[in-house]
Design a protein around this motif. Sequence first.
Motif, PDB file in Angstrom:
ATOM      1  N   UNK A   1     -32.070  35.187 -16.886  1.00  0.00           N
ATOM      2  CA  UNK A   1     -33.476  35.164 -16.624  1.00  0.00           C
ATOM      3  C   UNK A   1     -33.846  35.193 -15.206  1.00  0.00           C
TER       4      UNK A   1
ATOM      5  N   UNK B   1     -31.066  29.986  -0.199  1.00  0.00           N
ATOM      6  CA  UNK B   1     -31.565  29.530  -1.328  1.00  0.00           C
ATOM      7  C   UNK B   1     -30.647  29.941  -2.529  1.00  0.00           C
TER       8      UNK B   1
ATOM      9  N   UNK C   1     -40.493  31.205  -9.217  1.00  0.00           N
ATOM     10  CA  UNK C   1     -39.506  31.974 -10.308  1.00  0.00           C
ATOM     11  C   UNK C   1     -38.266  31.580  -9.954  1.00  0.00           C
ATOM     12  N   UNK C   2     -37.910  31.455  -8.647  1.00  0.00           N
ATOM     13  CA  UNK C   2     -36.367  31.490  -8.128  1.00  0.00           C
ATOM     14  C   UNK C   2     -35.930  32.892  -8.327  1.00  0.00           C
ATOM     15  N   UNK C   3     -36.696  33.579  -8.165  1.00  0.00           N
ATOM     16  CA  UNK C   3     -36.312  35.295  -8.184  1.00  0.00           C
ATOM     17  C   UNK C   3     -35.806  35.901  -6.861  1.00  0.00           C
ATOM     18  N   UNK C   4     -35.343  36.999  -6.805  1.00  0.00           N
ATOM     19  CA  UNK C   4     -35.236  37.626  -5.637  1.00  0.00           C
ATOM     20  C   UNK C   4     -35.842  38.997  -5.776  1.00  0.00           C
ATOM     21  N   UNK C   5     -36.849  38.970  -5.962  1.00  0.00           N
ATOM     22  CA  UNK C   5     -37.826  40.046  -6.078  1.00  0.00           C
ATOM     23  C   UNK C   5     -38.044  40.685  -4.647  1.00  0.00           C
ATOM     24  N   UNK C   6     -38.322  39.773  -3.932  1.00  0.00           N
ATOM     25  CA  UNK C   6     -39.219  40.299  -2.625  1.00  0.00           C
ATOM     26  C   UNK C   6     -38.514  41.400  -1.872  1.00  0.00           C
TER      27      UNK C   6
ATOM     28  N   UNK D   1     -41.114  39.610 -15.255  1.00  0.00           N
ATOM     29  CA  UNK D   1     -41.042  40.307 -14.075  1.00  0.00           C
ATOM     30  C   UNK D   1     -41.689  41.767 -14.136  1.00  0.00           C
TER      31      UNK D   1
ATOM     32  N   UNK E   1     -38.836  35.555 -19.416  1.00  0.00           N
ATOM     33  CA  UNK E   1     -38.849  35.973 -17.951  1.00  0.00           C
ATOM     34  C   UNK E   1     -38.778  37.609 -17.604  1.00  0.00           C
ATOM     35  N   UNK E   2     -37.906  38.200 -18.284  1.00  0.00           N
ATOM     36  CA  UNK E   2     -37.983  39.507 -17.919  1.00  0.00           C
ATOM     37  C   UNK E   2     -39.217  40.312 -18.168  1.00  0.00           C
TER      38      UNK E   2
ATOM     39  N   UNK F   1     -33.266  45.047 -11.092  1.00  0.00           N
ATOM     40  CA  UNK F   1     -34.007  44.170 -12.137  1.00  0.00           C
ATOM     41  C   UNK F   1     -33.327  44.432 -13.351  1.00  0.00           C
TER      42      UNK F   1
ATOM     43  N   UNK G   1     -33.664  35.888 -11.838  1.00  0.00           N
ATOM     44  CA  UNK G   1     -33.248  37.065 -11.000  1.00  0.00           C
ATOM     45  C   UNK G   1     -32.444  36.750  -9.500  1.00  0.00           C
TER      46      UNK G   1
ATOM     47  N   UNK H   1     -28.888  27.806  -5.331  1.00  0.00           N
ATOM     48  CA  UNK H   1     -28.865  28.256  -6.837  1.00  0.00           C
ATOM     49  C   UNK H   1     -27.420  28.242  -7.392  1.00  0.00           C
TER      50      UNK H   1
ATOM     51  N   UNK I   1     -33.084  48.845 -20.011  1.00  0.00           N
ATOM     52  CA  UNK I   1     -34.109  48.477 -18.820  1.00  0.00           C
ATOM     53  C   UNK I   1     -34.036  49.480 -17.654  1.00  0.00           C
TER      54      UNK I   1
ATOM     55  N   UNK J   1     -37.035  30.976 -20.500  1.00  0.00           N
ATOM     56  CA  UNK J   1     -36.278  32.117 -19.775  1.00  0.00           C
ATOM     57  C   UNK J   1     -36.317  33.599 -20.393  1.00  0.00           C
TER      58      UNK J   1
ATOM     59  N   UNK K   1     -32.066  41.309 -15.264  1.00  0.00           N
ATOM     60  CA  UNK K   1     -33.042  40.972 -16.563  1.00  0.00           C
ATOM     61  C   UNK K   1     -32.114  40.896 -17.828  1.00  0.00           C
TER      62      UNK K   1
ATOM     63  N   UNK L   1     -40.520  31.991  -4.796  1.00  0.00           N
ATOM     64  CA  UNK L   1     -40.429  30.623  -4.635  1.00  0.00           C
ATOM     65  C   UNK L   1     -40.670  29.990  -6.178  1.00  0.00           C
TER      66      UNK L   1
ATOM     67  N   UNK M   1     -43.026  36.688  -1.803  1.00  0.00           N
ATOM     68  CA  UNK M   1     -42.480  35.270  -1.375  1.00  0.00           C
ATOM     69  C   UNK M   1     -42.875  34.224  -2.166  1.00  0.00           C
TER      70      UNK M   1
END
Lengths: 281, 420
Positions: B61, B411, A144-149, A46, A42-43, B53, B63, B415, B187, A39, B57, A142, A138
């Motif tokens: 980890x 989702x 990384x479980x992120x919400x970048x999108x 990203x 991960x920053x 971000x 997001x 989580x 950041x 983890x 961040x 999916x 997307x």
Amino acid sequence: MKFGKEFGIHLEQTLPEWKDKYLCYKLLKNLPNPPPPDHHLVPDLQHWFVRILNEELDKFNDFYVDKEEEFVIRFQELKQRIEQVKEKSSKDGVFTSEIEFSDEMMAIRRDFVTIHGEMVLLKNYSSLNFAGIIKILKKYDKRTGGLLRVHFTQLALRQPFFTTEPLTRLVHECEENLDLLFPLEAEVVESFSSSKTNADENAGASDDNKNSAPALVGEGGSDVYRRTVDAIRTIKGLKKESSTANPLSFASIFGNQDMDDTGAITDPQSEPDCDDDHPPK
Amino acid sequence: MEAQSALSFQRSAARQFNNHGAASARSAPLDDKYPKFTNPQPNFSSGTVENIFSSSSGISPDFNFSSVIPHSNLSEKAPFTSQSSVIRQSATSSQYTKEINNNSWCTDSLSDFLDYSENTPIQSSDLEHSIMPSEDLLDYPQNAPIQSSNLEHSIMPLPSEDFGKQSNWQDWTDQLINEDDTLTPDWNDILVDTNILDPEQKMSYHVGGSSTNLVQAQPLIPQSSGEACVPLTPTPCGSGSQSKPRMRWTPELHEAFVEAVNKLGGSEKATPKGVLNQMKVEGLTIYHVKSHLQKYRTARYRPEPSSEAPLEKNTTSVEDFSSLELKTGLEITEALRLQMEVQKRLHEQLEIQRNLQLRIEEQGRYLQMMFEKQCKSGTDKFTVPSSIEPGPEVVGPSEEGSSKSGPDSSQPAKRAKVNE
């Protein structure tokens, strides 16, 4: 077909100089893969990923703005040519050369059609790349479980390459001009060509039109035509994409409403016309 | 004679065309309305993106906001911290106001020109993430609704000091290496840098991206007088300025350019400097003019490749010439018509696709915002699904959209469960 595949096929069909201006979809769709379990990293990941995507955006923007500028210039030049032809025709009482005049008019028409085609293809470029970016985001989320999108999409939406309104305006203007350039075309051309003979040729022409259109219009034109047909095929193919098809999705609801043949909300898979339009290339 | 009547017909058509063409040149009809988003949500800028971000961040980890909450105060404050740090660094609310004022004139001309967007309805919301008003003002085709939020979470209009930073990759990487959990402000810097990248390019493009916009030249379209502003996607200033600031040439701007060139004696005689001075367009640099002039010259002296080839073909032999003409006159026209039909069709499809994309993304963003609101207010995050329901009052298609976005918003909820 899946997006990646359609996208790839389209890339093959496009002009060489455009090819590397497209999104590196294949490359990016699998990043990060495998998602790092660490983890702490991960920053970085990203940031790095965002940086890569930003570079892609830059690439699109550069190309798009460049092309846009070129179209603006060429379009204005075309309008200028019409002015000149007009002036020339109004100066001389009788046109010095009828053939010259109609030649020039034909050339201007052809050029308008060509530039129109190229502009629409640029819009297609923009749309495909945007769609690709969304897909990549997307997939990233999916993995990384992120919400970048959602957020990156907002960024992408504002980029020059996706703010295509000026280009759309040009396209519409082009269409208007062309409407005027093709006034009662058949009448005009017929009277022109009937002063010679070849009625048979004219009769037989319409059958050959579809196949000969590219050839007749000249090299620049045929390329545009071929690419346009390919772009339409790509869009259709993407609509049939199965992995995310959902009868309740926006795409199904609104996409189908706009289709000529389906007024009702139907499953996107059942579009009847999709199979007919694949050109035998 | 028929031939003559054909000619005169064409001539009158040309005249008619000309009149219309002139009209087109001056005021291109704006047929394609930008889809009207009825929901008043603000546009997220990448400034906001950056904040998100940074907050995530800095904290965890993952997001996602669910992980923010368990970290209690720190996490809850994180988005705000980062933003307030940004504010500290880059802008105060007064500066914000000042910059708004600076740009107000641009807004006016912008809204004059861009009648297709709901251009500057300024709405306040209590959303935590605000936008860069400058960016909305400047981002000419799209960013209609300009919304100010509570100023405590205001924007990041970055003044020139940040430009200095972005050209510095070393800082970027150093900050990355030295990061700890409280490094949210840093950041932000990094993220700003990220979005800016190579100053020369980034600055020009990230209208949505960064910080650059406010202080930059505005991407404004010249008034009908043909002067005043130039549609620059933000160009760097100060230390950020590089060799190749890009901009978007609009037809109007180009017309002004052509006028200037003609005044100076034609495309060959005109010099970039002369044209620049003649045009008197603010924000236009000599680099812009130079490259544009080059393109212009090329376009003039090698008009449309498609017209060259057939014409050359036509002149090869006289017999071929006349027979080619009559044989293909009608055919060519028909072929062109056909081609136009196909092209128009593609264009239609693209417009549909684009509207769809915009609607979907707007919807997704709205839902995301609702979710954030839920998290922020500290209420049960499991109420996310119910938070979607109040949607309808804001935007019509939200119900339909929610079914699609359902999986997305559920989702994070899942989580959230996991992290609890």
